[in-house]
Design a protein around this motif. Structure first.
Motif, PDB file in Angstrom:
ATOM      1  N   ALA A   8       0.824  -1.212   0.000  1.00 26.75           N
ATOM      2  CA  ALA A   8       0.000   0.000   0.000  1.00 26.75           C
ATOM      3  C   ALA A   8       0.858   1.262   0.000  1.00 26.75           C
ATOM      4  CB  ALA A   8      -0.926   0.002   1.211  1.00 26.75           C
ATOM      5  N   THR A   9       2.049   1.193   0.589  1.00 25.21           N
ATOM      6  CA  THR A   9       2.908   2.377   0.660  1.00 25.21           C
ATOM      7  C   THR A   9       3.301   2.885  -0.727  1.00 25.21           C
ATOM      8  OG1 THR A   9       4.945   1.055   0.793  1.00 25.21           O
ATOM      9  CG2 THR A   9       3.875   1.624   2.863  1.00 25.21           C
ATOM     10  N   ILE A  10       3.323   2.003  -1.721  1.00 25.80           N
ATOM     11  CA  ILE A  10       3.729   2.396  -3.065  1.00 25.80           C
ATOM     12  C   ILE A  10       2.570   3.014  -3.842  1.00 25.80           C
ATOM     13  CG2 ILE A  10       4.726   1.568  -5.236  1.00 25.80           C
ATOM     14  CD1 ILE A  10       5.953  -0.725  -3.656  1.00 25.80           C
ATOM     15  N   TYR A  11       1.357   2.518  -3.589  1.00 27.13           N
ATOM     16  CA  TYR A  11       0.225   2.897  -4.427  1.00 27.13           C
ATOM     17  C   TYR A  11      -0.734   3.882  -3.782  1.00 27.13           C
ATOM     18  CZ  TYR A  11       1.753  -0.977  -7.312  1.00 27.13           C
ATOM     19  OH  TYR A  11       2.496  -1.800  -8.115  1.00 27.13           O
ATOM     20  N   VAL A  12      -0.521   4.195  -2.519  1.00 31.55           N
ATOM     21  CA  VAL A  12      -1.515   4.967  -1.785  1.00 31.55           C
ATOM     22  C   VAL A  12      -1.659   6.401  -2.307  1.00 31.55           C
ATOM     23  CG1 VAL A  12      -0.007   5.912   0.022  1.00 31.55           C
ATOM     24  CG2 VAL A  12      -2.351   5.221   0.582  1.00 31.55           C
ATOM     25  N   ALA A  13      -0.658   6.891  -3.026  1.00 26.72           N
ATOM     26  CA  ALA A  13      -0.731   8.267  -3.522  1.00 26.72           C
ATOM     27  C   ALA A  13      -1.641   8.418  -4.735  1.00 26.72           C
ATOM     28  CB  ALA A  13       0.671   8.761  -3.890  1.00 26.72           C
ATOM     29  N   GLN A  14      -1.943   7.335  -5.427  1.00 29.03           N
ATOM     30  CA  GLN A  14      -2.616   7.449  -6.716  1.00 29.03           C
ATOM     31  C   GLN A  14      -3.959   8.175  -6.676  1.00 29.03           C
ATOM     32  OE1 GLN A  14      -2.489   3.467  -8.303  1.00 29.03           O
ATOM     33  NE2 GLN A  14      -0.377   3.687  -8.988  1.00 29.03           N
ATOM     34  N   PRO A  15      -4.849   7.884  -5.724  1.00 28.93           N
ATOM     35  CA  PRO A  15      -6.129   8.604  -5.747  1.00 28.93           C
ATOM     36  C   PRO A  15      -6.047  10.051  -5.266  1.00 28.93           C
ATOM     37  CG  PRO A  15      -6.057   7.121  -3.874  1.00 28.93           C
ATOM     38  CD  PRO A  15      -4.828   6.833  -4.686  1.00 28.93           C
ATOM     39  N   VAL A  16      -4.916  10.445  -4.694  1.00 30.95           N
ATOM     40  CA  VAL A  16      -4.796  11.824  -4.200  1.00 30.95           C
ATOM     41  C   VAL A  16      -3.699  12.593  -4.943  1.00 30.95           C
ATOM     42  CG1 VAL A  16      -5.745  11.325  -1.923  1.00 30.95           C
ATOM     43  CG2 VAL A  16      -3.303  11.010  -2.309  1.00 30.95           C
ATOM     44  N   THR A 123      -1.029 -13.517  -2.288  1.00 29.16           N
ATOM     45  CA  THR A 123      -1.125 -12.511  -3.333  1.00 29.16           C
ATOM     46  C   THR A 123      -2.436 -11.741  -3.238  1.00 29.16           C
ATOM     47  OG1 THR A 123       0.215 -13.927  -4.760  1.00 29.16           O
ATOM     48  CG2 THR A 123      -0.935 -12.112  -5.817  1.00 29.16           C
ATOM     49  N   SER A 124      -3.472 -12.379  -2.732  1.00 28.89           N
ATOM     50  CA  SER A 124      -4.709 -11.642  -2.473  1.00 28.89           C
ATOM     51  C   SER A 124      -4.451 -10.513  -1.477  1.00 28.89           C
ATOM     52  CB  SER A 124      -5.790 -12.579  -1.920  1.00 28.89           C
ATOM     53  OG  SER A 124      -6.213 -13.493  -2.896  1.00 28.89           O
ATOM     54  N   GLY A 125      -3.577 -10.788  -0.500  1.00 27.14           N
ATOM     55  CA  GLY A 125      -3.200  -9.736   0.441  1.00 27.14           C
ATOM     56  C   GLY A 125      -2.501  -8.588  -0.240  1.00 27.14           C
ATOM     57  N   VAL A 126      -1.662  -8.911  -1.237  1.00 30.91           N
ATOM     58  CA  VAL A 126      -0.982  -7.862  -1.997  1.00 30.91           C
ATOM     59  C   VAL A 126      -1.996  -7.011  -2.751  1.00 30.91           C
ATOM     60  CG1 VAL A 126       0.639  -7.407  -3.871  1.00 30.91           C
ATOM     61  CG2 VAL A 126       1.115  -9.242  -2.232  1.00 30.91           C
ATOM     62  N   ILE A 127      -2.934  -7.676  -3.448  1.00 33.55           N
ATOM     63  CA  ILE A 127      -3.934  -6.938  -4.217  1.00 33.55           C
ATOM     64  C   ILE A 127      -4.841  -6.131  -3.296  1.00 33.55           C
ATOM     65  CG2 ILE A 127      -5.821  -7.159  -5.872  1.00 33.55           C
ATOM     66  CD1 ILE A 127      -3.108  -7.839  -7.032  1.00 33.55           C
ATOM     67  N   ILE A 128      -5.159  -6.697  -2.128  1.00 35.52           N
ATOM     68  CA  ILE A 128      -5.951  -5.940  -1.153  1.00 35.52           C
ATOM     69  C   ILE A 128      -5.217  -4.662  -0.754  1.00 35.52           C
ATOM     70  CG2 ILE A 128      -6.754  -5.950   1.248  1.00 35.52           C
ATOM     71  CD1 ILE A 128      -7.450  -8.924   0.832  1.00 35.52           C
ATOM     72  N   GLY A 129      -3.900  -4.769  -0.565  1.00 30.65           N
ATOM     73  CA  GLY A 129      -3.115  -3.581  -0.212  1.00 30.65           C
ATOM     74  C   GLY A 129      -3.102  -2.552  -1.322  1.00 30.65           C
ATOM     75  N   ILE A 130      -2.914  -3.016  -2.576  1.00 34.17           N
ATOM     76  CA  ILE A 130      -2.861  -2.096  -3.708  1.00 34.17           C
ATOM     77  C   ILE A 130      -4.179  -1.355  -3.877  1.00 34.17           C
ATOM     78  CG2 ILE A 130      -2.648  -1.944  -6.216  1.00 34.17           C
ATOM     79  CD1 ILE A 130      -0.710  -4.294  -6.104  1.00 34.17           C
ATOM     80  N   PHE A 235     -13.628   3.474  -5.586  1.00 32.84           N
ATOM     81  CA  PHE A 235     -13.494   2.598  -6.743  1.00 32.84           C
ATOM     82  C   PHE A 235     -12.552   1.429  -6.430  1.00 32.84           C
ATOM     83  CE2 PHE A 235     -15.549   6.079  -8.786  1.00 32.84           C
ATOM     84  CZ  PHE A 235     -16.174   5.539  -9.897  1.00 32.84           C
ATOM     85  N   GLY A 236     -11.729   1.593  -5.406  1.00 33.00           N
ATOM     86  CA  GLY A 236     -10.886   0.490  -4.988  1.00 33.00           C
ATOM     87  C   GLY A 236     -11.691  -0.696  -4.493  1.00 33.00           C
ATOM     88  N   ILE A 237     -12.922  -0.455  -3.992  1.00 29.45           N
ATOM     89  CA  ILE A 237     -13.767  -1.556  -3.536  1.00 29.45           C
ATOM     90  C   ILE A 237     -14.152  -2.444  -4.705  1.00 29.45           C
ATOM     91  CG2 ILE A 237     -15.992  -2.131  -2.494  1.00 29.45           C
ATOM     92  CD1 ILE A 237     -15.770   0.428  -0.846  1.00 29.45           C
ATOM     93  N   ALA A 238     -14.442  -1.831  -5.860  1.00 36.44           N
ATOM     94  CA  ALA A 238     -14.753  -2.614  -7.058  1.00 36.44           C
ATOM     95  C   ALA A 238     -13.550  -3.464  -7.456  1.00 36.44           C
ATOM     96  CB  ALA A 238     -15.158  -1.687  -8.201  1.00 36.44           C
ATOM     97  N   GLY A 239     -12.360  -2.876  -7.357  1.00 37.84           N
ATOM     98  CA  GLY A 239     -11.157  -3.631  -7.676  1.00 37.84           C
ATOM     99  C   GLY A 239     -10.945  -4.792  -6.723  1.00 37.84           C
ATOM    100  N   LEU A 240     -11.255  -4.570  -5.441  1.00 40.50           N
ATOM    101  CA  LEU A 240     -11.121  -5.640  -4.454  1.00 40.50           C
ATOM    102  C   LEU A 240     -12.056  -6.802  -4.775  1.00 40.50           C
ATOM    103  CD1 LEU A 240     -10.919  -3.642  -1.100  1.00 40.50           C
ATOM    104  CD2 LEU A 240      -9.128  -5.040  -2.116  1.00 40.50           C
ATOM    105  N   ALA A 241     -13.269  -6.478  -5.218  1.00 45.16           N
ATOM    106  CA  ALA A 241     -14.223  -7.533  -5.570  1.00 45.16           C
ATOM    107  C   ALA A 241     -13.668  -8.399  -6.690  1.00 45.16           C
ATOM    108  CB  ALA A 241     -15.559  -6.910  -5.982  1.00 45.16           C
ATOM    109  N   GLY A 242     -13.074  -7.769  -7.689  1.00 44.75           N
ATOM    110  CA  GLY A 242     -12.501  -8.525  -8.794  1.00 44.75           C
ATOM    111  C   GLY A 242     -11.315  -9.359  -8.370  1.00 44.75           C
ATOM    112  N   ALA A 243     -10.421  -8.757  -7.580  1.00 44.90           N
ATOM    113  CA  ALA A 243      -9.210  -9.469  -7.159  1.00 44.90           C
ATOM    114  C   ALA A 243      -9.539 -10.646  -6.252  1.00 44.90           C
ATOM    115  CB  ALA A 243      -8.270  -8.505  -6.447  1.00 44.90           C
TER     116      ALA A 243
END
Length: 393
Positions: A8-16, A123-130, A235-243
């Protein structure tokens, strides 16, 4: 949890990104560097730090890297300008490769017949973090500003470091390598056809993924939607559903279906952009595109890692680290190119870019599959053999 928070530390900036840019005075065309800085640090860590997992006690290594990543988050949180922010994010990215050390540790703790399932869970944990990072970032930024995101992650990293040192099982391997041997074996992997083909698939896979998640906030924050950072983060919730829907990918890999499943996932990835590309007029189509894209990425990613850890089981840390170099390069390309293309061609141009990356991944899979088929016939295999090449030592 370790994988979720670290990545999450790498991707957390994207929505802001837009909000950070306004506060620090960063031009729109340069916003991609805020994401790319973490990716560059991550790529360096994959080469320099991940091989240490084949050398050192991985429980202590994971705990130490989590603490050092927390220091990078603190620097980012207090940064008065762009350059210090980039330094903090690059430092965090360097030690966020703790994700790969954790993945390799989990793979080694599993039996070969359960390795795909284990990697699917981790890896689901990784995608959850992203993806969960976007929800967290949107909520925190809306309440206390973007700096609160990095402070929160810093505290979580410190807490996880303490938990890891107290709760993870001891690393009792007797066949550890020297650091020089680990680096040498990593170099040898880049001459392996299986490794190159799966690495290139990962490169295009995450370039497409990075295109969506690095750029999606830009059209959503613009006319006609003008969504807030908190709304964009949802919109990350939609991504979580897919992952999470792709959690079964590891089981498919365990029964020898990794190769055809990868091809199907890459085709879905390309098709997802038909929906995601409509962000300027339909939010529902974007949701559909996000779900399909993240499902496809998770399936292909788990399949790739299962194949590689099975083929190179004697050096799982170096194997995962080398594979993720391709991932990091692809993500960095997607983030940087998207910011530039959006400023000239809008979201339509970004959608074409993301779909093109997916098609390139599908072509790579097709060409490697033909090579695999010829190799199988030459070796006398008539079924869907574990896929591609003999194991490397």
């Amino acid at each position: 949890m370790v994988c979720s928070v670290a990545v999450a530390t790498i991707y957390v900036a994207q929505p802001v990104l837009a909000r950070i840019g306004r506060e620090l005075g960063v031009p729109e065309s340069d916003l991609g560097w805020i994401v790319t800085a973490g990716q560059i640090g991550y790529m360096v860590g994959l080469v320099v730090l991940v091989p240490l997992g084949d050398v050192l006690d991985r429980r202590k290594l994971i705990g130490g890297q989590l603490l050092l990543a927390a220091v990078g988050m603190l620097v980012a949180a207090v940064a008065p300008g762009l350059w210090l922010l980039l330094i903090g994010l690059a430092a965090t990215g360097l030690f966020a490769v703790v994700v790969q050390t954790t993945v390799a540790f989990a793979a080694d703790l599993s039996t070969p017949t359960e390795r795909g399932r284990t990697l699917g869970i981790v890896t689901s944990g990784v995608i959850i973090g992203i993806l969960g990072a976007r929800v967290l970032a949107g909520a925190l930024a809306g309440l206390w500003g973007w700096r609160s995101i990095y402070l929160t992650l810093m505290l979580l990293l410190v807490a996880l470091s303490i938990a890891v040192l107290n709760q993870l099982p001891a690393d009792r391997r007797s066949n550890r390598r020297t650091y020089g041997d680990a680096l040498t074996s990593l170099g040898h992997l880049f001459r392996e056809p299986l490794y190159i083909s799966r690495g290139l698939i990962a490169f295009f896979l995450f370039a497409s993924f990075g295109t969506l998640w690095s750029g999606l906030a830009l059209p959503l924050a613009a006319e006609p939607w003008q969504l807030s950072t908190a709304q964009i983060g949802l919109f990350g919730i939609a991504g979580l559903a897919g992952a999470l829907g792709a959690a079964r990918a590891g089981r498919w890999a365990d029964i020898g279906r990794a190769n055809p499943v990868t091809g199907t996932a890459l085709a879905l990835l390309a098709l997802s952009w038909i929906a995601s590309g409509q962000a300027t007029w339909s939010l529902w189509l974007v949701v559909v595109g996000v779900i399909v894209l993240d499902f496809a990425v998770q399936v292909a990613h788990v399949s790739n890692q299962t194949l590689l850890t099975n083929a190179y089981s004697g050096q799982t840390s170096s194997t995962i680290g080398g594979y993720m170099i391709f991932y990091s390069l692809g993500s960095a390309l997607g983030a940087t190119a998207t910011a530039m293309i959006y400023s000239t061609s809008g979201w339509t141009g970004c959608a074409i870019l993301g779909a093109s990356f997916a098609v390139c991944g599908l072509l790579t899979w097709t060409l490697s599959r033909r090579t695999v088929t010829r190799t199988r016939h030459d070796d006398g295999y008539g079924s869907d053999h574990t896929d591609e090449t003999p194991k490397a030592g």
